[in-house]
Every structure is written in C-alpha cells, then in structure tokens.
Design an enzyme around this catalytic site. Structure first.
Site, mmCIF file in Angstrom:
data_model
loop_
_atom_site.group_PDB
_atom_site.id
_atom_site.type_symbol
_atom_site.label_atom_id
_atom_site.label_comp_id
_atom_site.label_asym_id
_atom_site.label_seq_id
_atom_site.Cartn_x
_atom_site.Cartn_y
_atom_site.Cartn_z
ATOM 1 N N LYS A 1 25.706 7.242 -9.127
ATOM 2 C CA LYS A 1 24.948 6.189 -9.835
ATOM 3 C C LYS A 1 25.668 5.769 -11.102
ATOM 4 O O LYS A 1 26.430 6.552 -11.699
ATOM 5 C CB LYS A 1 23.521 6.641 -10.165
ATOM 6 C CG LYS A 1 23.386 7.874 -11.072
ATOM 7 C CD LYS A 1 23.462 7.617 -12.554
ATOM 8 C CE LYS A 1 23.457 8.883 -13.379
ATOM 9 N NZ LYS A 1 23.789 8.711 -14.787
ATOM 10 N N ASP B 1 17.928 13.065 -12.130
ATOM 11 C CA ASP B 1 18.593 12.023 -11.346
ATOM 12 C C ASP B 1 18.489 12.240 -9.836
ATOM 13 O O ASP B 1 18.943 11.402 -9.060
ATOM 14 C CB ASP B 1 20.095 11.966 -11.697
ATOM 15 C CG ASP B 1 20.339 11.531 -13.137
ATOM 16 O OD1 ASP B 1 19.487 10.819 -13.695
ATOM 17 O OD2 ASP B 1 21.378 11.906 -13.681
HETATM 18 O O1 C5P Z 1 17.530 16.983 -15.366
HETATM 19 P P1 C5P Z 1 18.973 17.292 -15.450
HETATM 20 O O2 C5P Z 1 19.293 18.690 -14.970
HETATM 21 O O3 C5P Z 1 19.858 16.282 -14.836
HETATM 22 O O4 C5P Z 1 19.319 17.276 -17.004
HETATM 23 C C1 C5P Z 1 20.428 17.931 -17.546
HETATM 24 C C2 C5P Z 1 20.228 18.096 -19.034
HETATM 25 O O5 C5P Z 1 20.334 16.824 -19.680
HETATM 26 C C3 C5P Z 1 18.890 18.646 -19.466
HETATM 27 O O6 C5P Z 1 18.892 20.042 -19.479
HETATM 28 C C4 C5P Z 1 18.735 18.079 -20.871
HETATM 29 O O7 C5P Z 1 19.489 18.827 -21.796
HETATM 30 C C5 C5P Z 1 19.408 16.723 -20.757
HETATM 31 N N1 C5P Z 1 18.429 15.647 -20.469
HETATM 32 C C6 C5P Z 1 17.559 15.238 -21.465
HETATM 33 N N2 C5P Z 1 16.650 14.240 -21.190
HETATM 34 C C7 C5P Z 1 16.626 13.633 -19.988
HETATM 35 C C8 C5P Z 1 17.517 14.037 -18.964
HETATM 36 C C9 C5P Z 1 18.409 15.044 -19.233
HETATM 37 O O8 C5P Z 1 17.561 15.753 -22.585
HETATM 38 N N3 C5P Z 1 15.750 12.671 -19.756
#
Ligand code: C5P
Length: 309
Positions: free
Chosen positions: A17, A144
C-alpha cells in the site's frame, strides 16, 4: 480430511500500500495514534503459499528475507495462530513467503503477509470463514492488515483498521524508490510525537481529514489533481530519522515526478507519474542518480489478498 484438498498448497497474492493522505492525530489510551488516511493498494505483491504440515513453520525468500523473523514475532505466524484458535482447528501449516514488498519500508509488507496468511489458511483448513470474519481478525492483528485484505482504495480511520471503500477510476502509475535500510514504524511515530511536542502547536487530538480535492481526483481518475493533494504527516519524522530521504525526494521532483511522498512511515518514497511510460523513464533516471537502492514501477489501485490458481 480438508488437508488432502491442497497437497500442492494454497497460493495467495497480496498487494503493498501507499498512503495518499496520512493524517496523524493524538495518542489514544491504547498507545496508538488516531489516523485519518486514504490507502491505495499497488501491484507490488508478496506471495504466501500455505502447505499442509504437522506443525506451524515459516520460510521467507526475497531481498532482505534474512531480516524477517520466521517465528511468532512474524505477523503471518500470529495470523495463522489467531485463525486456528478462532476456527478451533490445529495451527498446522507450512507458510512459504516470497517477499517483493520492501521489509520495514512503509508499504505494509508484514501486514500484507498476515492478510495473505488469513486467506490461505482459511482455504487450506476449510474454515468456512466469511470475508467479514477474516476482516475482523485482520483488524485485531494490526493497523494495516485489514486494508491489505480489502485492497483497492479506502479511507482508514481509528488506528487505520476501520475501512470504507473510496470510489476511484482509472489507473495511477507510481515509481517506488526503495532504500537499502529500513525504518521502524514505532520509532517514526515516536519521532512524530517528539517533533510535535517541541513545536508550539502540540499534537492535535483529531487527525486531519483528507481534503475533498483528493476524493474528487480519485473519482475522476485525475492524476495531476491527485498529485496536488498527496500528504503524509509522518514525512517530517521519517526525514528527521533518515535525512538522506531529502535527496531522494528532491531528485524525484527534478526528474519529472508529478509529486513525491514518503510512503507511510518510510523509508520507501512513492513518486506519482502521468503514465506507465513516464514511470519507466523516471525509474531508470532515479536509479542512475544513485539516490536509492532500487526502483519499482507499480500501478494502483490493485486487488486485495486473493487466491491464485
Ligand atoms: O498496528 P501495527 O502493528 O502496524 O503498528 C505498528 C506500530 O506503529 C505500533 O506499535 C505503534 O507504535 C505505531 N502505530 C501508531 N498508531 C497507529 C498505527 C501504528 O502509533 N495508528
């Protein structure tokens, strides 16, 4: 015996993406940031093949595959475990992941593999899970993952996992400039917080919504209109951690991109071009300038995770 259906495995293709708009708001009680983002899936794809096995195992191939953990730290492993638990089946599968999406590149590579794993294992194990049920699991796994399952173009709110499809016509052509290093997503969000705390305005609680002009451009398939509305609130943080990105972004502009942006948390840069031909030309010119590890031409929107027969 469902496993006998697929001795040759279930093969799933899943897109990367780019965020056409990434508005980042304040930190929520769960530690995530409030987002208002528009995703577009592009046809830079990973493949996950799920084979019958006697336990859960993962192997990974492709550039930088050695940097991807092949155990429970891998989101694909967690996806298989979560689906098995909810469907009440044994989590027995051998996952072969062929990576083309850059590792730690800001293009949802890990999330894509998790989305593909849900689709592949649901088929292999014949769990009869509906697409909405898989989407629910995807949302639990990461911000994502749900979008990688859905594909196309979508508005993402919450922490990015609440999706609404966005009308988009035509095809948009991108050049992706891949770096020879990765950026940690949590580190980029932490840098975003640091930069905003030290600025006088502080972090707004609500993430900035996408401008109407962005939706208009997508609806009309208007590449030049889209170029004028690309926005990524994480870009200053990514550039702060990886100042070399400044040169990459500038080179793209000088070499004829309509617009350039850091993809998600970076360090991949995404350049929008007016046609496939312009994209091919720009990719060659960026490679010659030595401002990135390599380039890929990709088009969007692309389909979400799907079985290939
Ligand atoms: O959800 P995902 O594992 O992709 O997110 C990775 C990291 O990115 C999270 O642990 C967080 O630190 C940060 N993040 C965030 N806010 C979001 C998405 C991701 O702070 N909306």
């Amino acid at each position: 015996m469902p496993l006998l259906h697929y001795p040759a495995g279930v093969r799933v293709r899943v897109p990367a993406k780019v965020n056409l708009h990434l508005g980042v708001g304040g930190v929520r009680p769960d530690g995530y940031h409030e987002l208002n983002t528009v995703f577009q899936a592009v046809d830079l794809v990973d493949e996950v093949i799920a084979y019958p096995a006697r336990h859960l195992e993962i192997s990974i191939s492709g550039p930088h595959a050695d940097e991807v953990p092949a155990d429970s730290r891998n989101l694909a492993w967690r996806a298989a475990s979560l689906l098995a638990e909810r469907a009440q089946v044994a989590p027995h599968v051998r996952l072969e992941i062929a990576k083309a999406i850059p590792v730690a590149g800001g293009m949802a590579g890990g999330s894509a593999d998790a989305a593909a794993t849900l689709v592949a294992c649901a088929e292999l194990w014949q769990t009869s899970s509906s697409r909405p049920e898989l989407a629910q699991l995807a949302a639990e796994l990461g911000s994502d993952v749900a979008f990688c399952l859905l594909g196309g173009t979508a508005l993402g709110t919450g922490r990015g996992e609440i999706l609404a499809p966005v009308l988009s016509t035509g095809t948009f052509w991108w050049v992706l400039a891949l770096a020879d290093y990765g950026l940690s997503t949590p580190a980029v969000y932490a840098e975003f917080d640091r930069l905003n705390q030290s600025s006088s305005k502080g972090i707004p609680q609500d993430a900035a919504g996408s401008p109407d002009a962005l939706f208009d451009a997508l609806r009309a398939g208007d590449t030049r209109g889209l170029a004028q509305t690309l926005n990524n609130d994480l870009q200053p943080a990514a550039v702060s951690l990886a100042p070399a990105l400044r040169r990459t972004l500038a080179a793209g502009g000088e070499l004829g991109a309509l617009a350039g942006i850091v993809s998600g948390s970076g360090p991949t840069c995404a350049f929008l071009t007016s046609s496939q031909r312009s994209a091919t030309r720009l990719a060659a010119a960026l490679t010659a300038e030595d401002v990135c590890r390599s380039t890929r031409v990709a088009s969007g929107p692309a389909s979400g995770a799907r079985i290939v027969r």
